[in-house]
Design a protein around this motif. Structure first.
Motif, PDB file in Angstrom:
ATOM      1  N   MET A   1      11.073 -13.681  -4.838  1.00  0.00           N
ATOM      2  CA  MET A   1      10.672 -12.311  -4.380  1.00  0.00           C
ATOM      3  C   MET A   1       9.269 -12.351  -3.738  1.00  0.00           C
ATOM      4  SD  MET A   1      11.438  -9.176  -4.238  1.00  0.00           S
ATOM      5  CE  MET A   1      10.916  -7.652  -3.803  1.00  0.00           C
ATOM      6  N   GLN A   2       8.253 -13.219  -4.007  1.00  0.00           N
ATOM      7  CA  GLN A   2       7.048 -13.513  -3.815  1.00  0.00           C
ATOM      8  C   GLN A   2       7.172 -13.842  -2.243  1.00  0.00           C
ATOM      9  OE1 GLN A   2       4.424 -15.776  -5.648  1.00  0.00           O
ATOM     10  NE2 GLN A   2       4.202 -14.465  -7.531  1.00  0.00           N
ATOM     11  N   LEU A   3       7.926 -14.884  -1.935  1.00  0.00           N
ATOM     12  CA  LEU A   3       8.340 -15.129  -0.348  1.00  0.00           C
ATOM     13  C   LEU A   3       9.032 -14.106   0.430  1.00  0.00           C
ATOM     14  CD1 LEU A   3       8.163 -17.563   1.634  1.00  0.00           C
ATOM     15  CD2 LEU A   3      10.534 -18.388   0.860  1.00  0.00           C
ATOM     16  N   VAL A   4       9.798 -13.426  -0.059  1.00  0.00           N
ATOM     17  CA  VAL A   4      10.338 -12.181   0.731  1.00  0.00           C
ATOM     18  C   VAL A   4       9.287 -11.308   0.995  1.00  0.00           C
ATOM     19  CG1 VAL A   4      11.918 -10.313   0.701  1.00  0.00           C
ATOM     20  CG2 VAL A   4      12.543 -12.333  -0.414  1.00  0.00           C
ATOM     21  N   VAL A   5       8.464 -10.935   0.202  1.00  0.00           N
ATOM     22  CA  VAL A   5       7.338  -9.995   0.361  1.00  0.00           C
ATOM     23  C   VAL A   5       6.430 -10.470   1.442  1.00  0.00           C
ATOM     24  CG1 VAL A   5       5.242  -8.781  -0.470  1.00  0.00           C
ATOM     25  CG2 VAL A   5       7.243  -8.896  -1.756  1.00  0.00           C
ATOM     26  N   TYR A   6       5.832 -11.683   1.540  1.00  0.00           N
ATOM     27  CA  TYR A   6       5.075 -12.774   2.464  1.00  0.00           C
ATOM     28  C   TYR A   6       5.741 -12.351   3.701  1.00  0.00           C
ATOM     29  CZ  TYR A   6       2.445 -16.077   4.428  1.00  0.00           C
ATOM     30  OH  TYR A   6       1.568 -17.087   5.381  1.00  0.00           O
ATOM     31  N   ILE A   7       7.079 -13.017   3.932  1.00  0.00           N
ATOM     32  CA  ILE A   7       7.553 -12.827   5.132  1.00  0.00           C
ATOM     33  C   ILE A   7       7.700 -11.662   5.778  1.00  0.00           C
ATOM     34  CG2 ILE A   7       9.900 -13.310   6.221  1.00  0.00           C
ATOM     35  CD1 ILE A   7      10.561 -15.504   4.152  1.00  0.00           C
ATOM     36  N   LEU A   8       7.834 -10.325   4.895  1.00  0.00           N
ATOM     37  CA  LEU A   8       7.809  -9.094   5.423  1.00  0.00           C
ATOM     38  C   LEU A   8       6.568  -8.659   6.160  1.00  0.00           C
ATOM     39  CD1 LEU A   8      10.456  -7.399   3.095  1.00  0.00           C
ATOM     40  CD2 LEU A   8      10.827  -8.012   5.298  1.00  0.00           C
ATOM     41  N   VAL A   9       5.565  -8.845   5.155  1.00  0.00           N
ATOM     42  CA  VAL A   9       4.163  -8.428   5.562  1.00  0.00           C
ATOM     43  C   VAL A   9       3.130  -9.311   6.314  1.00  0.00           C
ATOM     44  CG1 VAL A   9       1.779  -7.800   4.465  1.00  0.00           C
ATOM     45  CG2 VAL A   9       4.024  -7.311   3.356  1.00  0.00           C
ATOM     46  N   TYR A  10       3.491 -10.500   6.464  1.00  0.00           N
ATOM     47  CA  TYR A  10       2.883 -11.464   7.406  1.00  0.00           C
ATOM     48  C   TYR A  10       2.771 -11.219   8.779  1.00  0.00           C
ATOM     49  CZ  TYR A  10       0.891 -15.622   9.675  1.00  0.00           C
ATOM     50  OH  TYR A  10      -0.066 -16.669  10.214  1.00  0.00           O
TER      51      TYR A  10
ATOM     52  N   TYR B   1       1.928 -17.131  -2.065  1.00  0.00           N
ATOM     53  CA  TYR B   1       1.914 -17.253  -0.482  1.00  0.00           C
ATOM     54  C   TYR B   1       0.815 -16.771   0.132  1.00  0.00           C
ATOM     55  CZ  TYR B   1       6.565 -18.941  -1.554  1.00  0.00           C
ATOM     56  OH  TYR B   1       7.619 -19.585  -2.239  1.00  0.00           O
ATOM     57  N   PHE B   2       0.430 -15.416  -0.369  1.00  0.00           N
ATOM     58  CA  PHE B   2      -0.781 -14.725   0.149  1.00  0.00           C
ATOM     59  C   PHE B   2      -2.237 -15.321  -0.239  1.00  0.00           C
ATOM     60  CE2 PHE B   2       2.040 -11.118   0.810  1.00  0.00           C
ATOM     61  CZ  PHE B   2       2.086 -10.762   1.896  1.00  0.00           C
TER      62      PHE B   2
END
Length: 305
Positions: free
Chosen positions: A1-10, A148-149
């Motif tokens: 889930m952390q990676l998904v959030v990162y991919i969406l926000v980055y 990731y962030f």
């Protein structure tokens, strides 16, 4: 889930970091309207804090500070994102120092320093200092929950020659660096509110007794770092000016919590000069009713004869 959030926000962060400052502040103005006038983000917290520390000001005066603060807060967050895409030259042009020689002179003497900062004006662009010193720059911070962030934050700071170390690992890493005789400048934001159960010291801050963060002082005394306060002024949108003030040249000779108190007194001066640049959304005075007996102030004696 952390990676998904990162991919969406980055991608959004990357895009904002590449925008010119004129567009950045146009966006900031829109975010201000949204947060302050429509959502009312933490407006009650800010209003209560201002009423608590500035009882002598009128409601209208506090309201003006409140609005100026929210505008500044929106600028700060957009500037933080912009940092990701700024060149070293650009950040140095936008964050200048009036007395850099003071810090350089300490370096020439082989003295390690602890840069103590409050949540005031711009603490993000203080990173530019590392481009003007020979010391190894460290920044003590709270790890970002999303790994990731967290790595992104470390990479951005690394671009300006700063190594981030978490609060948990700071003592061990700094002690090892000191023993290796590395010349260091360590930055720490020292106006946070510690957990009540872990608070070692309570003191007056803006007229209210609260628990104080003493980690910076403890590191100074353990490692014999000279504590330096960095007073930051906001000159205009996107431009800041810092001035160093040595709190003591002999940290181990200062009575316990004297460095902490000296830092807080300097922070108070900054706040009173331009209160709109302090971070009022923090619940800094939330523990004011939990003061242990040994730290409670004696009521003033009546002057009536």
């Amino acid at each position: 889930m952390q990676l998904v959030v990162y991919i969406l926000v980055y991608p959004l962060l990357w895009l904002i970091s590449r925008l010119p400052f004129k567009v950045i502040y146009f966006i900031s103005d829109g975010v201000y309207v949204l947060l302050y006038h429509i959502i009312g983000y933490r407006k009650k917290v800010v209003r209560n804090n201002l009423a608590l520390v500035f009882p002598e000001k009128t409601k209208e005066e506090r309201l003006l500070i409140e609005k100026k603060f929210f505008r500044h807060m929106c600028d700060i967050f957009l500037e933080m994102m912009k940092t990701m895409g700024m060149s070293k030259k650009e950040i140095q042009e936008r964050f200048t120092v009036t007395n850099m020689k003071m810090l350089n002179d300490l370096e020439k003497k082989g003295i390690n320093t602890m840069l103590m900062l409050p949540h005031y004006a711009s603490w993000e662009w203080v990173l530019s200092l590392n481009l003007q010193i020979i010391s190894k720059g460290y920044g003590i911070y709270q790890k970002v929950e999303n790994k990731y962030f967290d790595k992104l934050v470390r990479d951005i700071r690394g671009k300006y020659n700063t190594e981030l170390i978490s609060t948990r690992e700071s003592r061990k890493i700094l002690e090892a660096a000191r023993k290796s005789k590395d010349l260091m400048m360590v930055g720490i934001i020292s106006d946070q509110s510690p957990m009540v159960g872990r608070a070692k010291y309570w003191t007056d801050f803006m007229g209210i007794v609260v628990p104080a963060h003493v980690g910076g002082e403890e590191i100074c005394k353990t490692n014999n770092f000279v504590p330096v306060y960095l007073k930051v002024k906001k000159l205009k949108r996107g431009y800041y000016e810092g001035t160093f003030k040595i709190l003591t040249e002999n940290p181990r000779e200062v009575p316990d919590y004297g460095i902490t108190d000296a830092f807080l007194r300097e922070t108070e001066k900054s706040i009173r000069e331009a209160p709109e640049y302090y971070f009022w959304t923090h619940k800094r005075w939330k523990h004011k009713d939990k003061v242990p007996k040994e730290f409670q102030q004696e009521p003033a004696e009546s002057s009536n004869a």
